[in-house]
Enzyme design. Structure first.
Site, mmCIF file in Angstrom:
data_model
loop_
_atom_site.group_PDB
_atom_site.id
_atom_site.type_symbol
_atom_site.label_atom_id
_atom_site.label_comp_id
_atom_site.label_asym_id
_atom_site.label_seq_id
_atom_site.Cartn_x
_atom_site.Cartn_y
_atom_site.Cartn_z
ATOM 1 N N THR A 7 0.846 -1.191 0.000
ATOM 2 C CA THR A 7 0.000 0.000 0.000
ATOM 3 C C THR A 7 0.880 1.239 0.000
ATOM 4 O OG1 THR A 7 -1.856 1.118 1.095
ATOM 5 C CG2 THR A 7 -0.141 0.221 2.505
ATOM 6 N N ASN A 8 0.320 2.350 -0.443
ATOM 7 C CA ASN A 8 0.931 3.659 -0.261
ATOM 8 C C ASN A 8 -0.003 4.567 0.530
ATOM 9 O OD1 ASN A 8 3.562 3.659 -1.343
ATOM 10 N ND2 ASN A 8 2.766 3.727 -3.436
ATOM 11 N N LYS A 12 -3.084 3.955 6.469
ATOM 12 C CA LYS A 12 -2.926 2.537 6.753
ATOM 13 C C LYS A 12 -1.516 2.232 7.257
ATOM 14 C CE LYS A 12 -6.277 0.421 3.589
ATOM 15 N NZ LYS A 12 -6.430 -0.586 2.503
ATOM 16 N N ASP A 68 -7.306 -6.097 2.340
ATOM 17 C CA ASP A 68 -8.483 -5.505 1.712
ATOM 18 C C ASP A 68 -9.542 -5.405 2.792
ATOM 19 O OD1 ASP A 68 -9.801 -4.263 -0.348
ATOM 20 O OD2 ASP A 68 -10.639 -6.093 -1.183
ATOM 21 N N PHE A 165 -10.204 7.974 9.002
ATOM 22 C CA PHE A 165 -10.359 8.162 7.563
ATOM 23 C C PHE A 165 -11.476 7.252 7.071
ATOM 24 C CE2 PHE A 165 -7.231 4.927 8.408
ATOM 25 C CZ PHE A 165 -7.474 3.913 7.490
ATOM 26 N N GLY A 166 -11.784 7.359 5.777
ATOM 27 C CA GLY A 166 -12.826 6.507 5.215
ATOM 28 C C GLY A 166 -14.182 6.773 5.844
ATOM 29 N N TYR A 167 -14.820 5.708 6.300
ATOM 30 C CA TYR A 167 -16.166 5.794 6.885
ATOM 31 C C TYR A 167 -16.138 6.021 8.402
ATOM 32 C CZ TYR A 167 -17.760 3.789 2.429
ATOM 33 O OH TYR A 167 -18.020 3.554 1.095
ATOM 34 N N HIS A 193 -11.145 -3.432 13.150
ATOM 35 C CA HIS A 193 -11.049 -4.611 12.303
ATOM 36 C C HIS A 193 -9.619 -4.842 11.838
ATOM 37 C CE1 HIS A 193 -11.982 -0.867 10.364
ATOM 38 N NE2 HIS A 193 -11.459 -1.290 9.235
#
Length: 208
Positions: A7-8, A12, A68, A165-167, A193
């Site tokens: 990943t970049n 994460k 993922d 971040f994200g949701y 998670h």
């Protein structure tokens, strides 16, 4: 131990490095000079994670893990799932991929006034370890392992919190009255998670 995380995504990377600590040196795709957008054409989280890890192993010949993650909402039959990062662009076709604000807006719109707000985040990590060279010298020997982390919760009706971040601003984990974005990275890194999947990964790697 040195290992590549395929990943970049800086969020994460920071999260993973914080969880793994100093015992394992985690390299990003940028660190190994990989600027390819690795395809994710699988139909499951497991397939996508392994696909990314396999690409790095085949082209860079290093031990690697890839993840993922999907947000699975019960009332939406498990959507957005593997399409979580590009949900809005797939639903309305007008948003760019990986637009967190658009994704959250789209998800809240799709849920509407539905009172079933149950959801879960699920992360799958695929690990490929480079082992010794085959005795005949024809190829290297590898081990493949998978680890899963799940956190149950619910989708709230409006954004709360400025971290994560994200949701994260609309996901409230079970047992808490705050969203991931309100809890902060310190707590999230213990209960998320990804944290649960990475903890399994770390325990495995430290025994290897």
């Amino acid at each position: 131990m040195k290992i590549v995380f395929a990943t970049n995504n800086q969020h994460k990377l920071d999260e993973i490095r914080s969880i793994l600590g100093d015992n394992i040196e985690v390299l990003s795709l940028k660190d190994i000079g990989c600027d390819i957008d690795i395809p994710e054409t699988g139909q499951t989280l497991e397939e996508n994670a392994l696909q990314k890890a396999q690409y790095i192993y085949d082209h860079y010949h290093m031990s690697v893990f890839a993840d993922d993650t999907g947000l699975e909402v019960e009332a939406l039959n498990g959507a957005p799932g593997i399409y979580s990062a590009r949900y809005a662009s797939m639903v309305d076709g007008s948003s760019v991929s990986h637009d967190s604000e658009a994704n959250m807006s789209c998800l809240l719109k799709e849920l509407g006034e539905n009172n079933n707000r149950k959801a879960r985040f699920r992360t799958v990590i695929a690990l490929i370890l480079k082992k010794d060279i085959c005795p005949c010298g024809c190829t290297s020997i590898k081990e493949i392992h998978q680890f899963e982390g799940i956190v149950e919760g619910e989708i709230i009706r409006e954004r709360r919190g400025g971290e994560g971040f994200g949701y994260d601003p609309i996901f409230q984990p079970d047992g808490y009255n705050k969203t991931f974005a309100e809890l902060g990275m310190g707590i999230k890194n213990h209960i998320s998670h990804r944290a649960r999947a990475v903890q399994k990964l770390a325990e495995f790697l430290l025994k290897t």
